[in-house]
Design an enzyme around this catalytic site. Structure first.
Site, mmCIF file in Angstrom:
data_model
loop_
_atom_site.group_PDB
_atom_site.id
_atom_site.type_symbol
_atom_site.label_atom_id
_atom_site.label_comp_id
_atom_site.label_asym_id
_atom_site.label_seq_id
_atom_site.Cartn_x
_atom_site.Cartn_y
_atom_site.Cartn_z
ATOM 1 N N ASP A 100 0.837 -1.199 0.000
ATOM 2 C CA ASP A 100 0.000 0.000 0.000
ATOM 3 C C ASP A 100 0.876 1.255 0.000
ATOM 4 O O ASP A 100 0.592 2.230 -0.685
ATOM 5 C CB ASP A 100 -0.909 -0.009 1.238
ATOM 6 C CG ASP A 100 -1.644 -1.330 1.367
ATOM 7 O OD1 ASP A 100 -2.593 -1.545 0.616
ATOM 8 O OD2 ASP A 100 -1.224 -2.165 2.184
ATOM 9 N N HIS B 159 -4.388 -3.657 6.309
ATOM 10 C CA HIS B 159 -4.160 -3.890 4.872
ATOM 11 C C HIS B 159 -5.493 -4.312 4.266
ATOM 12 O O HIS B 159 -5.794 -5.497 4.140
ATOM 13 C CB HIS B 159 -3.098 -4.960 4.629
ATOM 14 C CG HIS B 159 -3.075 -5.398 3.193
ATOM 15 N ND1 HIS B 159 -2.703 -4.554 2.179
ATOM 16 C CD2 HIS B 159 -3.440 -6.555 2.602
ATOM 17 C CE1 HIS B 159 -2.833 -5.188 1.022
ATOM 18 N NE2 HIS B 159 -3.281 -6.407 1.253
HETATM 19 P P1 NAX Z 1 -1.814 -18.442 -4.184
HETATM 20 O O1 NAX Z 1 -3.187 -18.984 -3.996
HETATM 21 O O2 NAX Z 1 -1.218 -18.387 -5.541
HETATM 22 O O3 NAX Z 1 -0.806 -19.268 -3.278
HETATM 23 C C1 NAX Z 1 -1.057 -19.566 -1.933
HETATM 24 C C2 NAX Z 1 -0.251 -20.796 -1.582
HETATM 25 O O4 NAX Z 1 -0.389 -20.995 -0.171
HETATM 26 C C3 NAX Z 1 -0.734 -22.076 -2.273
HETATM 27 O O5 NAX Z 1 0.373 -22.743 -2.827
HETATM 28 C C4 NAX Z 1 -1.375 -22.863 -1.134
HETATM 29 O O6 NAX Z 1 -1.248 -24.262 -1.308
HETATM 30 C C5 NAX Z 1 -0.542 -22.364 0.055
HETATM 31 N N1 NAX Z 1 -1.165 -22.583 1.366
HETATM 32 C C6 NAX Z 1 -2.472 -22.530 1.701
HETATM 33 N N2 NAX Z 1 -2.632 -22.832 2.998
HETATM 34 C C7 NAX Z 1 -1.401 -23.080 3.485
HETATM 35 C C8 NAX Z 1 -0.905 -23.465 4.756
HETATM 36 N N3 NAX Z 1 -1.740 -23.687 5.782
HETATM 37 N N4 NAX Z 1 0.428 -23.616 4.918
HETATM 38 C C9 NAX Z 1 1.257 -23.434 3.883
HETATM 39 N N5 NAX Z 1 0.865 -23.085 2.653
HETATM 40 C C10 NAX Z 1 -0.457 -22.908 2.463
HETATM 41 O O7 NAX Z 1 -1.833 -17.012 -3.486
HETATM 42 P P2 NAX Z 1 -0.862 -15.758 -3.690
HETATM 43 O O8 NAX Z 1 -1.333 -14.957 -4.831
HETATM 44 O O9 NAX Z 1 0.538 -16.214 -3.656
HETATM 45 O O10 NAX Z 1 -1.238 -14.896 -2.372
HETATM 46 C C11 NAX Z 1 -0.958 -15.377 -1.089
HETATM 47 C C12 NAX Z 1 -1.607 -14.497 -0.024
HETATM 48 O O11 NAX Z 1 -1.121 -13.162 -0.073
HETATM 49 C C13 NAX Z 1 -3.129 -14.377 -0.140
HETATM 50 O O12 NAX Z 1 -3.694 -14.532 1.165
HETATM 51 C C14 NAX Z 1 -3.325 -12.948 -0.606
HETATM 52 O O13 NAX Z 1 -4.585 -12.442 -0.226
HETATM 53 C C15 NAX Z 1 -2.194 -12.258 0.102
HETATM 54 N N6 NAX Z 1 -1.794 -10.925 -0.384
HETATM 55 C C16 NAX Z 1 -1.414 -10.009 0.534
HETATM 56 C C17 NAX Z 1 -0.946 -8.746 0.200
HETATM 57 C C18 NAX Z 1 -0.520 -7.756 1.236
HETATM 58 O O14 NAX Z 1 -0.212 -6.621 0.858
HETATM 59 N N7 NAX Z 1 -0.484 -8.055 2.530
HETATM 60 C C19 NAX Z 1 -0.901 -8.343 -1.224
HETATM 61 C C20 NAX Z 1 -0.906 -9.477 -2.185
HETATM 62 C C21 NAX Z 1 -1.775 -10.646 -1.814
HETATM 63 O O15 NAX Z 1 -3.089 -10.374 -2.224
#
Ligand code: NAX
Length: 326
Positions: A159, A187
């Site tokens: 952000d 966030h």
């Molecule tokens: P993806 O869905 O591409 O990847 C997530 C990965 O996490 C998958 O490989 C899944 O198998 C794994 N996973 C799920 N549960 C798990 C667990 N208990 N232990 C270990 N691994 C686990 O998501 P991606 O685009 O990489 O985003 C990841 C996260 O970042 C999401 O929650 C998203 O909302 C968040 N974000 C946060 C941002 C921020 O500024 N704080 C910005 C970007 C993003 O939106």
């Protein structure tokens, strides 16, 4: 050569990690002279995909990539780590209520907090990226009572960087010339990108932009809804920019910001009327390995109402997970 640092990254098979892991292995986080061991966590069904990503990291032949652990067990992933970037989270699926999303993630971060508490280095630095990031960091800290709460942080840096770049474009200057922007709160679209104290090359940024209507009616909603705009345009959520922000956050915390402000989600010490322990976006200055919250900034009515709104949302999230924390 220096002894290797160990960094755990969760969600290793996901799209943010497809950018993040290469940046870390390349030395963008710890420095080009620092060997790094990656300890990668993902779900059992994603282990094959993580192996594929690791094959690609190996194929880069990064000079300081010093080893890798691939696992679905948080206690293996977090063993003896110096740093952790918790990216993996449960995304909102169709028809899922906000409350269900909160509790699904609360479960994940409770387990991971406990594992950190048991096996990580006592001064481990943790960044939570997975959403809802602030509340996930809050749960992690509550589940890791033996680790310092100030070392468990949430990512507001995306952000912050989004705001910097919008301000720079409006003022016709470079983002690197802008200082003292603060992103307060959660966030989420309620976060408050505050430019009242910002300067560019020594001049007050609000004066330079000279368009308070643009600031309130265009800048704030643009930054607040940027994530949704990227999904709309790309068909996927922000990934490389999120990875970049995670690198910025950890890099600056580890190496310092030379007096510059950055925005970090940190456990409140009660300042700015935020109850102790709530993980809230604030301006901070980092010196190598430490951060200090910028204290005592005055609030006008508009800013106070913006802070109140984002705090209200965080208190609701906290109440939503209270039962799970026991
Ligand atoms: P993806 O869905 O591409 O990847 C997530 C990965 O996490 C998958 O490989 C899944 O198998 C794994 N996973 C799920 N549960 C798990 C667990 N208990 N232990 C270990 N691994 C686990 O998501 P991606 O685009 O990489 O985003 C990841 C996260 O970042 C999401 O929650 C998203 O909302 C968040 N974000 C946060 C941002 C921020 O500024 N704080 C910005 C970007 C993003 O939106």
């Amino acid at each position: 050569t220096k002894p290797a640092v160990r960094v755990a990254v969760t969600g290793a098979a996901g799209q943010i990690c497809y950018s993040l892991l290469f940046r870390i292995a390349n030395g963008d986080l710890f420095g080009k002279d620092q060997p790094v061991i990656l300890q990668l966590l993902d779900l059992p069904q994603a282990q094959g995909a993580v192996k594929g990503v690791v094959m690609e990291i190996e194929d880069c032949a990064f000079p300081n990539f010093a080893g890798v652990v691939i696992t679905d067990d948080p206690k293996v992933a977090f063993k003896d780590i110096d740093a952790a970037i918790l990216v993996g989270a449960r995304p909102r699926s169709k028809g899922m209520e906000r409350a269900d999303l909160l509790s699904a993630n609360a479960e994940i971060f409770k387990v991971q907090g406990k594992a950190l508490n048991e096996v990580a280095k006592r001064d481990v630095k943790v960044l939570v990226v997975g959403n809802p990031a602030n509340t996930n960091a809050y749960i992690t800290a509550k589940s890791a009572p033996d680790l310092p709460a100030r070392n468990i942080t949430a990512m507001l840096r995306l952000d912050h960087n989004r705001a910097l770049s919008q301000f720079a474009a409006k003022a016709g200057i470079a983002s690197k010339d802008i200082e003292k922007v603060a992103v307060w709160g959660n966030h989420s679209p309620t976060m408050y990108a505050d430019y009242r104290f910002a300067t560019a090359n020594g001049k007050a940024l609000p004066g330079l932009i000279n368009d308070e209507t643009w600031y309130r009616e265009t800048l704030l909603p643009t930054v607040g809804k940027r994530g949704a705009a990227i999904i709309e345009a790309r068909g996927l959520s922000s990934a490389a920019s999120a990875a970049n922000a995670a690198i910025d956050h950890m890099h600056d915390w580890i190496h310092g910001t030379a007096g510059k402000w950055v925005s970090m989600g940190v456990a409140s010490d009660g300042s700015y009327g935020v109850p102790e322990g709530i993980v809230f976006g604030v301006p901070a200055i980092c010196t190598a390995g430490e951060y200090e919250v910028v204290k005592g900034l005055p609030m006008d009515d508009f800013s106070q109402s913006m802070l109140d709104k984002t705090l209200k949302e965080l208190l609701e999230e906290r109440d939503g997970v209270a039962a799970l924390l026991g």
